[in-house]
Design an enzyme around this catalytic site. Structure first.
Site, PDB file in Angstrom:
ATOM      1  N   GLU A 174       0.824  -1.212   0.000  1.00  0.00           N
ATOM      2  CA  GLU A 174       0.000   0.000   0.000  1.00  0.00           C
ATOM      3  C   GLU A 174       0.857   1.261   0.000  1.00  0.00           C
ATOM      4  OE1 GLU A 174      -2.445  -3.351   1.052  1.00  0.00           O
ATOM      5  OE2 GLU A 174      -0.559  -2.624   1.926  1.00  0.00           O
TER       6      GLU A 174
ATOM      7  N   HIS B  46     -11.031  -6.586   8.357  1.00  0.00           N
ATOM      8  CA  HIS B  46     -11.493  -6.451   6.977  1.00  0.00           C
ATOM      9  C   HIS B  46     -12.874  -5.814   6.859  1.00  0.00           C
ATOM     10  CE1 HIS B  46      -8.343  -9.500   6.635  1.00  0.00           C
ATOM     11  NE2 HIS B  46      -8.282  -9.235   5.347  1.00  0.00           N
TER      12      HIS B  46
END
Length: 328
Positions: A63, A132
């Site tokens: 990321e 998540h």
């Protein structure tokens, strides 16, 4: 221009097709976004075959690298659209996002800008648990320099995505999984259709109370409004669509009419963005309110996995109960 029936994924894919076709400075980057995978949600499927790997770039699982590369490309005159697979993973690249993308325009006295778009999925509703499923918009709305949008349907999905891509500031597009995978289809305008950033939408008009919400919770509020209407209660539903900049005018106009407010969101209630909305309303309309602004969010606990998640987030039944509460 015409319209075509599309679900959320189709509408956003169409937005990418429009952007990539019309502006050579636009390109996409992210994990597994190229064919044959086409992204974790398949939203980018077919685009790398049509436009090539220079325009639809698969990246390593990093990321930091994705956002760092996007910022560099934006500074060099490109309009990158970076995908961070799940909002939970923004923690890995928050320095790049909040200390670089959000601040470079200010730190250069307006001489440069960072026209990047970050798409990220909010996994709530998938039952995938604490790492998540988090809705972390309050992380972002507290950072000056970022624009944050959150569509609740296919039309806004396309319109807000195109507006973000062609905005000259960094924009974060929150795509909620319960919206992404909803079977809902709408007549989505074809071509370069844009929804203005910073403009809320009144989804339902009513005079008894105002429900302010965004993303997945809009659909729960609409279901609640049907139950309430059967009980003789007419609510006004405001879909914020954009969290920053916030459309206070639409909010205050509605609340001045109804005098009663429920702010509902999927994120944790404590310290959530709903508190900012409640504060803004109270400061400006304190003498006109029939009662305190009520917030409805998730409890102060990590998101549970599996069926427990249904008890964790606001539901249409909980929204109905909250509205009945403010009317007492």
């Amino acid at each position: 221009m015409g319209t075509r029936q599309m679900n959320f994924l189709q509408a956003c894919s169409d937005a990418f097709d429009v952007a990539l076709s019309s502006d050579p400075s636009v390109f996409l980057l992210g994990e597994d976004i190229a064919d044959p995978v086409g992204g974790v949600t398949k939203l980018t499927k077919g685009l790398s075959t049509k436009f090539g790997l220079d325009r639809v770039r698969p990246t390593p699982i990093s990321e930091q690298a994705i956002i760092g590369a996007a910022i560099g490309a934006g500074l060099a005159g490109m309009r990158p659209v970076a995908e961070i697979m799940l909002m939970d993973f923004l923690g890995v690249c928050l320095d790049q996002l909040t200390n670089h993308a959000a601040k470079l325009r200010y730190m250069t006295g307006g001489r440069t800008n960072v026209p990047i778009t970050i798409r990220t999925m909010v996994g709530g509703g998938s039952g995938n648990g604490a790492q998540h499923s988090q809705s972390l918009e309050s992380w972002l709305t507290n950072v000056p320099g970022l624009k944050v949008v959150c569509p609740s349907n296919p039309i806004d999905g396309k319109g807000l995505l195109l507006s973000s891509i062609f905005d000259d500031d960094p924009c974060v597009v929150m795509e909620m999984s319960r919206v992404i995978f909803h079977k809902q289809k709408m007549d989505v305008p074809l071509g370069d259709y844009r929804v203005p950033i910073g403009k809320a939408k009144v989804r339902r008009s009513g005079a008894d109370a105002t429900i302010i919400t965004w993303g997945r919770t809009v659909n729960d509020a609409l279901l609640a409004s049907e139950d309430l209407a059967a009980q003789g209660i007419e609510v006004e539903i405001i879909d914020l669509r954009t969290l920053v900049p916030l459309d206070l005018e639409t909010i205050l106009t509605s609340v001045a009419k109804t005098k009663r407010v429920v702010v509902a969101h999927a994120a944790v209630q404590f310290g959530g963005y709903g508190a900012e909305i409640a504060s803004q309303i109270t400061e400006r309309l304190f003498g006109e309110l029939a009662g305190p602004v009520v917030r409805l969010g998730a409890p102060y606990a990590p998101t549970p996995a599996g069926p427990l998640e249904a008890e964790y987030v606001p539901t249409s039944e909980k929204i109905t109960a909250a509205v009945r509460g403010v009317l007492l």
